[in-house]
Motif scaffolding. Structure first.
Motif, PDB file in Angstrom:
ATOM      1  N   TYR A  88      29.466  -6.178   6.687  1.00 35.35           N
ATOM      2  CA  TYR A  88      29.151  -6.041   5.263  1.00 35.35           C
ATOM      3  C   TYR A  88      29.315  -7.406   4.604  1.00 35.35           C
ATOM      4  N   GLY A  89      28.436  -7.707   3.665  1.00 35.59           N
ATOM      5  CA  GLY A  89      28.589  -8.920   2.880  1.00 35.59           C
ATOM      6  C   GLY A  89      27.786 -10.104   3.362  1.00 35.59           C
ATOM      7  N   LEU A  90      27.108  -9.986   4.502  1.00 38.16           N
ATOM      8  CA  LEU A  90      26.340 -11.094   5.041  1.00 38.16           C
ATOM      9  C   LEU A  90      24.883 -10.693   5.201  1.00 38.16           C
ATOM     10  N   VAL A 110      24.097 -16.949   4.077  1.00 32.47           N
ATOM     11  CA  VAL A 110      23.601 -16.264   2.883  1.00 32.47           C
ATOM     12  C   VAL A 110      24.493 -15.048   2.631  1.00 32.47           C
ATOM     13  N   TRP A 111      25.179 -15.047   1.484  1.00 29.99           N
ATOM     14  CA  TRP A 111      26.083 -13.953   1.153  1.00 29.99           C
ATOM     15  C   TRP A 111      25.325 -12.829   0.475  1.00 29.99           C
ATOM     16  N   ASP A 112      25.813 -11.633   0.701  1.00 30.84           N
ATOM     17  CA  ASP A 112      25.293 -10.470  -0.005  1.00 30.84           C
ATOM     18  C   ASP A 112      26.097 -10.313  -1.289  1.00 30.84           C
ATOM     19  N   ASP A 113      25.529 -10.777  -2.392  1.00 29.19           N
ATOM     20  CA  ASP A 113      26.250 -10.766  -3.666  1.00 29.19           C
ATOM     21  C   ASP A 113      26.544  -9.350  -4.156  1.00 29.19           C
ATOM     22  N   LYS A 268      38.556 -13.187  -3.338  1.00 31.62           N
ATOM     23  CA  LYS A 268      37.357 -12.341  -3.338  1.00 31.62           C
ATOM     24  C   LYS A 268      36.964 -12.074  -1.890  1.00 31.62           C
ATOM     25  N   LEU A 269      36.748 -10.816  -1.555  1.00 29.83           N
ATOM     26  CA  LEU A 269      36.318 -10.448  -0.204  1.00 29.83           C
ATOM     27  C   LEU A 269      34.831 -10.746  -0.065  1.00 29.83           C
ATOM     28  N   LEU A 270      34.499 -11.735   0.772  1.00 31.16           N
ATOM     29  CA  LEU A 270      33.109 -12.153   0.947  1.00 31.16           C
ATOM     30  C   LEU A 270      32.395 -11.331   2.015  1.00 31.16           C
ATOM     31  N   TYR A 271      33.096 -11.043   3.100  1.00 29.19           N
ATOM     32  CA  TYR A 271      32.484 -10.231   4.156  1.00 29.19           C
ATOM     33  C   TYR A 271      33.579  -9.439   4.863  1.00 29.19           C
ATOM     34  N   ALA A 272      33.177  -8.389   5.514  1.00 35.61           N
ATOM     35  CA  ALA A 272      34.100  -7.550   6.277  1.00 35.61           C
ATOM     36  C   ALA A 272      33.335  -6.963   7.452  1.00 35.61           C
ATOM     37  N   MET A 315      24.759  -3.131   4.950  1.00 36.47           N
ATOM     38  CA  MET A 315      25.431  -3.193   6.245  1.00 36.47           C
ATOM     39  C   MET A 315      24.428  -3.487   7.361  1.00 36.47           C
ATOM     40  N   SER A 316      24.907  -4.180   8.399  1.00 37.43           N
ATOM     41  CA  SER A 316      24.081  -4.510   9.553  1.00 37.43           C
ATOM     42  C   SER A 316      24.968  -4.524  10.787  1.00 37.43           C
ATOM     43  N   GLN A 317      24.361  -4.661  11.949  1.00 40.34           N
ATOM     44  CA  GLN A 317      25.129  -4.693  13.184  1.00 40.34           C
ATOM     45  C   GLN A 317      24.707  -5.889  14.029  1.00 40.34           C
ATOM     46  N   CYS A 318      25.665  -6.454  14.769  1.00 45.28           N
ATOM     47  CA  CYS A 318      25.393  -7.616  15.611  1.00 45.28           C
ATOM     48  C   CYS A 318      26.472  -7.697  16.688  1.00 45.28           C
ATOM     49  N   THR A 319      26.282  -8.620  17.616  1.00 46.69           N
ATOM     50  CA  THR A 319      27.266  -8.840  18.693  1.00 46.69           C
ATOM     51  C   THR A 319      27.546 -10.348  18.775  1.00 46.69           C
TER      52      THR A 319
END
Length: 542
Positions: A88-90, A110-113, A268-272, A315-319
């Motif tokens: 989340y957040g990216l 690139v942040w997800d504002d 501030k929580l930027l990503y999680a 939200m997205s998924q990656c490895t």
């Protein structure tokens, strides 16, 4: 004639007689056909390689150690498996400033504002999502290849909101700090955070807090992540979850902890990220098996994203760990697709170029058929040698058409350059004038590739074998296949020639009609009107 090179005499004499013998020539074609059938059967069995790039031969100590690590032990909790990060957040990296050939360029983050976990609805949604992860059906668990703990039988996930809840529930039972035993679990509210802050006066400097402060979730998260800002060393949760939570600062709400000035709160929580462990081990499956799993994860994340509040919908998924195996699967597929496309495009271009060079469609067609047979034999050789279609094989196959075209195009040009009209004489002239060049060029390339066949590094070994096989097949099929076919089916006279077609098009563009006759001196037009010329001559006579 006596000073001619013996190889020239060989191709003009014994070799020509061998290829045109009424029985032997069909026997040679039968041998070529048998080889084509055999290599076609093997080529149909080719499969993508499930392993990552292998650098050394199978009998090398390093390769043995890698195989032992992958397949030599029973599955356990200590296995190095692929971990799926639900992020989340990216957003996708901005690669506009990166060149296509600059592989070291990682682009701009690139942040997800819109990402924000402070709303109660967002926190509740994430807690519910983590609960759903633990209660997936057996079908979904198998489809997503999620690993279960051998002891607890729970799905192995790292969900930070679950740990925050567990920690804060224990914290709220500390009656010394919190006489009223407030509920400090998620979702956070202003009242809960106010109780946490007033219970830790020595930690938070309340005089510096802005009246517009709203980062209640980050306050609770920071308290948990740093274990109440104690002076002890970092505890286990920090080591496990700190990389999964990215924090940023600003001049309005971020302040140093009173008891630990080296640590900030109110960030501030930027990503999680939520981490899910799979049953997949690195390099043990091909992209044919892996890409459906990737698509299953994409579909699962998309379905969950649609049910999330707007602040969590990105939200997205990656490895990202272990060399990014999801990305490597796509790279493998792209390499195989590119090699296949390269073969198709190369064969089509070879047909066009050879046809234009020889000005004959039939010659270009037979030469292209020879190139296709060489390519088929090289592809069939891969599974025959016990190999699979991996990255190195795909790179080699992208070159096969370029190497296979070399010798047959010389023979085709030699056939076209012959002044004779019948196919047998043309074949004789082709072998006499071009045979020595074809043989000499092939022997020098074969000799150069032999030395690479003794290499320790697998890429050079495979490239040496690939080059030797490609040149060997190209030489064999060109001399014993293409030459025999040209003696049997080669175009005679103007059969299949493009010259009449080009001449007809040229005259049509110049306006020639059916009643016009050919003329060598007609103001450059090459034809004239016979009736008009006859009338002009008759008028002059009288």
């Amino acid at each position: 004639m006596e000073n001619e090179h013996p190889i020239v005499r060989f191709f003009r004499g014994p070799f020509y007689k061998l290829l045109t013998h009424r029985i032997i020539r069909f026997a040679l074609l039968a041998v070529c056909a048998a080889l084509i059938v055999m290599f076609s059967v093997f080529a149909a069995r080719i499969k993508p390689d499930e392993q990552s790039i292998q650098y050394y031969q199978d009998n090398h100590h390093y390769s043995k150690a890698v195989d032992l690590q992958k397949y030599g032990f029973k599955p356990s909790a200590q296995d190095d498996v692929i971990e799926v990060y639900i992020v989340y957040g990216l957003k996708n990296q901005d690669l506009q400033e990166c060149s296509n050939t600059d592989f070291a360029c990682t682009g701009r983050t690139v942040w997800d504002d819109g990402f924000d976990l402070n709303p109660k609805r967002a926190q509740s949604a994430l807690v519910d999502f983590c609960a759903r992860l633990q209660n997936l059906s057996d079908v979904d668990v198998e489809r997503l290849k999620i690993r279960r703990n051998a002891v607890t039988n729970r799905l192995e996930t790292q969900c930070f909101v679950e740990r925050i809840n567990e920690y804060m529930e224990t914290e709220s039972k500390n009656t010394t700090k919190y006489p009223m035993s407030p509920d400090l679990s998620l979702p956070t509210t202003e009242v809960k955070v106010d109780a946490l802050v007033h219970g830790n006066i020595d930690t938070y400097n309340l005089t510096a807090v802005s009246p517009l402060f709203y980062r209640y979730f980050e306050t609770v998260m920071g308290y948990w992540l740093h274990d109440g800002y104690k002076h002890e060393t970092r505890y286990n949760d920090f080591r496990v979850y700190s990389d999964l939570l990215g924090e940023g600062t600003d001049k309005f709400d971020t302040r140093p902890v009173a008891s630990r000035p080296d640590i900030l709160w109110g960030t501030k929580l930027l990503y999680a990220a939520v981490v899910v462990k799979t049953t997949l081990k690195f390099g043990t499956f091909s992209f044919d098996d892996g890409l459906p799993i990737v698509k299953a994860w994409d579909g699962f994340i998309q379905e969950e994203s649609n049910s999330m509040p707007s602040t969590l919908s990105g939200m997205s998924q990656c490895t990202p760990t272990g060399g990014n195996p999801w990305h490597f699967l796509n790279v493998q597929k792209e390499l195989v697709d590119t090699a296949t496309q390269g073969i198709y495009v190369g064969i089509v271009l070879a047909f066009v170029v050879i046809t234009l060079a020889t000005k004959n469609v039939f010659t270009g067609l037979l030469a292209t058929l020879n190139i296709g047979v060489v390519t088929l034999s090289v592809v069939g050789l891969i599974p025959m040698a016990g190999r699979k279609l991996g990255v190195l094989e795909s790179l080699n196959l992208s070159l096969v058409v370029g190497l296979a075209v070399d010798y047959v195009v010389h023979l085709a040009e030699g056939y076209h350059a012959s002044a004779a009209q019948d196919r047998l004489t043309r074949t004789h002239d082709m072998l006499e004038h071009v045979g020595i060049s074809v043989l000499s060029g092939a022997l020098t390339t074969l000799g150069a590739s032999v030395f690479m066949c003794a290499a320790v590094i697998l890429f050079f070994l495979q490239f040496g074998i690939f080059m030797f096989a490609t040149i060997g097949f190209s030489l064999f099929y060109s001399l014993f296949g293409f030459s025999v076919l040209m003696g049997l089916l080669g175009p005679q006279g103007q059969t299949g020639s493009l010259v009449p077609v080009v001449r007809w098009l040229r005259f049509r563009l110049r306006g020639k009609k059916s009643h016009h006759e050919h003329c060598e001196k007609c103001e450059g037009r090459g034809f004239h009107d016979a009736e008009s010329v006859f009338t002009t001559r008759r008028r002059k006579k009288f």
